[in-house]
Design an enzyme around this catalytic site. Structure first.
Site, PDB file in Angstrom:
ATOM      1  N   GLN A 121       0.827  -1.197   0.000  1.00  0.00           N
ATOM      2  CA  GLN A 121       0.000   0.000   0.000  1.00  0.00           C
ATOM      3  C   GLN A 121       0.867   1.254   0.000  1.00  0.00           C
ATOM      4  O   GLN A 121       0.595   2.231  -0.685  1.00  0.00           O
ATOM      5  CB  GLN A 121      -0.936  -0.021   1.219  1.00  0.00           C
ATOM      6  CG  GLN A 121      -2.019   1.033   1.198  1.00  0.00           C
ATOM      7  CD  GLN A 121      -3.025   0.846   0.065  1.00  0.00           C
ATOM      8  OE1 GLN A 121      -3.248  -0.274  -0.390  1.00  0.00           O
ATOM      9  NE2 GLN A 121      -3.614   1.927  -0.385  1.00  0.00           N
ATOM     10  N   HIS A 158      -7.892  -3.558   1.279  1.00  0.00           N
ATOM     11  CA  HIS A 158      -7.105  -4.620   0.641  1.00  0.00           C
ATOM     12  C   HIS A 158      -6.142  -5.251   1.641  1.00  0.00           C
ATOM     13  O   HIS A 158      -5.765  -6.408   1.502  1.00  0.00           O
ATOM     14  CB  HIS A 158      -6.336  -4.062  -0.558  1.00  0.00           C
ATOM     15  CG  HIS A 158      -7.208  -3.800  -1.738  1.00  0.00           C
ATOM     16  ND1 HIS A 158      -7.615  -4.796  -2.597  1.00  0.00           N
ATOM     17  CD2 HIS A 158      -7.787  -2.666  -2.194  1.00  0.00           C
ATOM     18  CE1 HIS A 158      -8.392  -4.277  -3.540  1.00  0.00           C
ATOM     19  NE2 HIS A 158      -8.509  -2.984  -3.314  1.00  0.00           N
ATOM     20  N   GLU A 208     -16.091   3.610  -7.099  1.00  0.00           N
ATOM     21  CA  GLU A 208     -15.206   2.529  -7.553  1.00  0.00           C
ATOM     22  C   GLU A 208     -16.063   1.309  -7.875  1.00  0.00           C
ATOM     23  O   GLU A 208     -16.267   0.447  -7.027  1.00  0.00           O
ATOM     24  CB  GLU A 208     -14.177   2.171  -6.460  1.00  0.00           C
ATOM     25  CG  GLU A 208     -13.111   3.222  -6.250  1.00  0.00           C
ATOM     26  CD  GLU A 208     -11.913   2.708  -5.451  1.00  0.00           C
ATOM     27  OE1 GLU A 208     -11.928   1.537  -5.018  1.00  0.00           O
ATOM     28  OE2 GLU A 208     -10.971   3.494  -5.264  1.00  0.00           O
TER      29      GLU A 208
HETATM   30 ZN   LIG Z   1      -9.871  -1.756  -4.326  1.00  0.00          ZN
END
Ligand SMILES: [Zn+2]
Length: 238
Positions: A121, A158, A208
């Site tokens: 990340q 995530h 998203e």
């Molecule tokens: Zn994502």
């Protein structure tokens, strides 16, 4: 005059104490930022109000966003997909079933991204910041712009392993077809569209249509029926 200064003294002490507490808190926040990011923060790097996410509602209902970060000791058992992406083993059977059914409906889709480590990340964030710096933005401007698209390390779903970015194989079918099928069907498998277009004010994240997050079949059904995002759903439990 003497009386006046005497009366002022306790107030001064309280002000000093409050300042000390605030300062101490900032030092702790800065310290933990340096430990997790490996660099000294600029002022806009620190969300003073960020707390550790509540895990008491169960692993499928952990709320992670700009205000709630993943607990440092969070552990996850992973299952590797055929393309090398990984997900929390607990969501794998439902994810596979969803993909089998989508393919049976004529769609070609794949998990573009599953589990990420905090380091992954951070790399994504650093890369985005560098892109903006290369375009001539200052460090703080670049950071601000990058944050519109990338979650700060420790605050991405995530990193929990229960969120996936799902893309279409666009040589075989359109992204729209995949996104529409997911929007209508993912809840049947326990997945929710985490950042809907009409909830950006609440989630703080742009639309998203590819990002799906596991919450479990019962919760996903209720969220779908009542058109709630995760922040709103968690609020109903309080
Ligand atoms: Zn994502």
């Amino acid at each position: 005059m003497k009386k006046h200064t005497k009366r002022k003294k306790p107030l001064n002490k309280i002000v000093a104490l409050v300042l000390l507490v605030v300062l101490g808190y900032m030092v702790i926040q800065t310290g933990s930022y340096i430990l997790s990011q490996g660099e000294f923060p600029i002022l806009s790097d620190i969300n003073l109000f960020r707390k550790e996410a509540d895990t008491s509602l169960g692993w499928n209902l952990i709320l992670v966003n700009d205000d709630y970060s993943i607990p440092g000791n969070y552990e996850v058992e992973l299952t590797e997909l055929s393309n090398g992406e990984k997900v929390d083993s607990r969501i794998y059977p439902q994810l596979q079933q969803m993909f089998d059914d989508a393919r049976a409906a004529g769609l070609e889709l794949f998990v573009r991204e599953g589990y990420r480590t905090a380091q992954d990340q951070k790399d994504i964030m650093d890369e985005r910041i560098q892109q903006y710096r290369d375009e001539g933005y200052s460090r703080s401007e670049a950071k601000k712009l990058a944050e519109e698209y990338v979650a700060e390390p420790g605050t991405s779903e995530h990193e929990l392993g229960i969120a996936v970015d799902i893309n279409a194989d666009t040589s075989k079918c359109s992204s729209d077809a995949v996104y529409t099928w997911l929007a209508n069907n993912a809840y049947r498998y326990g997945f929710i569209k985490r950042y809907p277009e009409d909830k950006t004010e609440i989630t703080g994240v742009n639309n998203e249509p590819w990002h799906y997050r596991y919450v479990g079949v019962d919760v996903a059904r209720e969220m779908q029926e009542k058109e709630l995002c995760l922040e709103e759903y968690i609020e109903t439990l309080k």
